[in-house]
Design a protein around this motif. Structure first.
Motif, mmCIF file in Angstrom:
data_model
loop_
_atom_site.group_PDB
_atom_site.id
_atom_site.type_symbol
_atom_site.label_atom_id
_atom_site.label_comp_id
_atom_site.label_asym_id
_atom_site.label_seq_id
_atom_site.Cartn_x
_atom_site.Cartn_y
_atom_site.Cartn_z
ATOM 1 N N ALA A 129 3.489 9.934 8.798
ATOM 2 C CA ALA A 129 2.372 10.689 9.372
ATOM 3 C C ALA A 129 1.350 10.939 8.269
ATOM 4 O O ALA A 129 1.500 11.860 7.463
ATOM 5 C CB ALA A 129 2.869 11.998 9.970
ATOM 6 N N ALA A 130 0.336 10.084 8.221
ATOM 7 C CA ALA A 130 -0.727 10.213 7.216
ATOM 8 C C ALA A 130 -1.866 11.004 7.832
ATOM 9 O O ALA A 130 -2.851 10.444 8.315
ATOM 10 C CB ALA A 130 -1.190 8.846 6.759
ATOM 11 N N GLY A 131 -1.719 12.321 7.868
ATOM 12 C CA GLY A 131 -2.708 13.149 8.549
ATOM 13 C C GLY A 131 -2.585 12.942 10.044
ATOM 14 O O GLY A 131 -1.517 13.140 10.632
ATOM 15 N N GLU A 132 -3.662 12.490 10.672
ATOM 16 C CA GLU A 132 -3.641 12.236 12.110
ATOM 17 C C GLU A 132 -3.291 10.784 12.439
ATOM 18 O O GLU A 132 -3.293 10.398 13.598
ATOM 19 C CB GLU A 132 -5.003 12.590 12.716
ATOM 20 N N ARG A 133 -2.966 10.009 11.424
ATOM 21 C CA ARG A 133 -2.691 8.588 11.614
ATOM 22 C C ARG A 133 -1.221 8.297 11.372
ATOM 23 O O ARG A 133 -0.633 8.774 10.399
ATOM 24 C CB ARG A 133 -3.542 7.766 10.650
ATOM 25 N N LEU A 134 -0.608 7.514 12.259
ATOM 26 C CA LEU A 134 0.767 7.081 12.073
ATOM 27 C C LEU A 134 0.794 5.692 11.429
ATOM 28 O O LEU A 134 -0.062 4.847 11.711
ATOM 29 C CB LEU A 134 1.511 7.021 13.413
ATOM 30 N N VAL A 135 1.780 5.474 10.554
ATOM 31 C CA VAL A 135 1.960 4.180 9.894
ATOM 32 C C VAL A 135 3.431 3.794 10.000
ATOM 33 O O VAL A 135 4.309 4.576 9.640
ATOM 34 C CB VAL A 135 1.533 4.231 8.413
ATOM 35 N N ILE A 136 3.679 2.597 10.500
ATOM 36 C CA ILE A 136 5.049 2.108 10.672
ATOM 37 C C ILE A 136 5.499 1.392 9.404
ATOM 38 O O ILE A 136 4.765 0.571 8.843
ATOM 39 C CB ILE A 136 5.125 1.158 11.880
ATOM 40 N N GLU A 141 0.826 -1.204 0.000
ATOM 41 C CA GLU A 141 0.000 0.000 0.000
ATOM 42 C C GLU A 141 0.863 1.258 0.000
ATOM 43 O O GLU A 141 1.879 1.336 0.693
ATOM 44 C CB GLU A 141 -0.895 -0.017 1.234
ATOM 45 N N TRP A 142 0.457 2.229 -0.803
ATOM 46 C CA TRP A 142 1.112 3.539 -0.830
ATOM 47 C C TRP A 142 0.419 4.422 0.200
ATOM 48 O O TRP A 142 -0.769 4.709 0.083
ATOM 49 C CB TRP A 142 1.021 4.142 -2.225
ATOM 50 N N ILE A 143 1.147 4.841 1.228
ATOM 51 C CA ILE A 143 0.578 5.662 2.296
ATOM 52 C C ILE A 143 0.673 7.130 1.885
ATOM 53 O O ILE A 143 1.766 7.635 1.601
ATOM 54 C CB ILE A 143 1.318 5.442 3.629
ATOM 55 N N THR A 144 -0.472 7.787 1.854
ATOM 56 C CA THR A 144 -0.521 9.173 1.373
ATOM 57 C C THR A 144 -1.145 10.109 2.397
ATOM 58 O O THR A 144 -1.812 9.685 3.336
ATOM 59 C CB THR A 144 -1.331 9.258 0.068
ATOM 60 N N ALA A 145 -0.909 11.380 2.152
ATOM 61 C CA ALA A 145 -1.552 12.462 2.910
ATOM 62 C C ALA A 145 -1.834 13.575 1.916
ATOM 63 O O ALA A 145 -0.911 14.089 1.278
ATOM 64 C CB ALA A 145 -0.651 12.950 4.036
ATOM 65 N N ASP A 146 -3.114 13.896 1.736
ATOM 66 C CA ASP A 146 -3.523 14.918 0.764
ATOM 67 C C ASP A 146 -3.057 14.578 -0.642
ATOM 68 O O ASP A 146 -2.627 15.454 -1.413
ATOM 69 C CB ASP A 146 -2.988 16.297 1.176
ATOM 70 N N GLY A 147 -3.096 13.300 -1.000
ATOM 71 C CA GLY A 147 -2.763 12.890 -2.356
ATOM 72 C C GLY A 147 -1.284 12.735 -2.641
ATOM 73 O O GLY A 147 -0.904 12.339 -3.747
#
Length: 303
Positions: free
Chosen positions: A245-252, A192-198
């Motif tokens: 930091a995907a917005g308010e969500r953290l991804v390891i 999965e590609w983790i994004t924030a605002d595209g």
């Protein structure tokens, strides 16, 4: 003297008593549906930047855990298109790849393709420390790795791909915040590609969260590390540089060096080091946290 039977295009012409006259529409209505199928034609691909989907080239165990997210593309007509490099690293490079069906482009998806380098072009820092407690199915492979022979280096290289793939699957199944692992094929892991605002989500180290968000980030990380420890896992190289930091969500991210908390003699040391790294970053942003206190809390709830 030989004779030749007349050729008939339709069996009913040869045996009219067996085939009563029928209209064309009646004949079509009575065709067995098992012998009817639809098909679509596809344009040729640009082999310099594209390939046909590799989803069906790998074994089922090399595909992500079920239930799969709705965005995973499994069409046999899908094409993987290279979009460019995302990040380079010491052991592997990450690329962006779009997988989409030509007849359904709106449901395509962009993924990260993490491609591990060959044994000649990669070096895992202190790799022996991470692999203590791990074992291979064949004892001769274990001996080759320990002896650092040519075959041993090949097997050790494959260990890292397998280790990250297995860690991603297990962590995802545990409900941990990691990218969904789509498939593994040789030295390539699609995820999965983790994004924030595209756009690609920034690393935690690049962010300047306000106090409220900073506290929320720490709560998420505390829960994630504790869940991993309860499952006997330690990230082994956790820091603000491999947390997104995907917005308010953290991804390891970056999990090839995952350590067995109990099986590895230095599992506890790795856990404390991970906590020291992340707590140091949170303190630098103004949140008063203590890694030793956090370590004690996690250990007390894990055993």
């Amino acid at each position: 003297m030989s004779s030749q039977l007349p050729a008939y295009d339709d069996p009913s012409d040869a045996f009219p008593h067996l085939f009563p006259p029928r209209s064309q529409s009646e004949s079509l209505d009575e065709i067995d549906s098992r012998f009817v199928f639809d098909f679509s034609t596809y344009d040729e691909i640009d082999e310099s930047t594209q390939r046909w989907t590799t989803w069906y080239d790998v074994e089922p165990l090399c595909r992500g855990p079920e239930p799969r997210p709705d965005w995973v593309v499994t069409s046999r007509g899908a094409v993987d298109t290279e979009l460019g490099i995302l990040k380079t690293g010491k052991e592997a490079d990450a690329f962006l790849v779009e997988r989409a069906d030509q007849h359904d482009p709106d449901n395509g998806v962009v993924m990260v393709a993490k491609r591990y380098r060959s044994t000649e072009h990669r070096t895992f820092h202190r790799s022996a420390l991470y692999t203590e407690g791990r074992s291979m199915k064949r004892s001769r492979d274990n001996r080759a790795v320990k002896a650092k022979s040519t075959w041993g280096r090949v097997m050790a290289a494959g260990q890292w791909v397998t280790s990250e793939w297995d860690a991603l699957k297990r962590c995802w199944t545990l409900g941990l915040p990691v990218p969904y692992p789509v498939q593994v094929d040789g030295s390539e892991i699609l995820m999965e590609w983790i994004t924030a605002d595209g756009e690609t989500a920034p690393r935690l180290a690049q962010t300047r969260p306000d106090p409220a968000l900073l506290g929320w980030y720490f709560e998420q990380l505390h829960e994630a590390v504790a869940t991993m420890a309860q499952a006997g896992l330690v990230h082994g190289d956790l820091s603000a540089y491999n947390i997104l930091a995907a917005g308010e969500r953290l991804v390891i991210i970056d999990l090839p060096q995952v350590v067995d908390l109990v099986g590895n003699p230095q599992g506890m040391d790795f856990l404390l080091r991970d906590l020291t790294n992340v707590c140091g970053w949170f303190r630098s942003r103004g949140l008063e946290v203590d890694e030793h206190e956090l370590f004690g809390d996690i250990i007390s709830t894990s055993f």
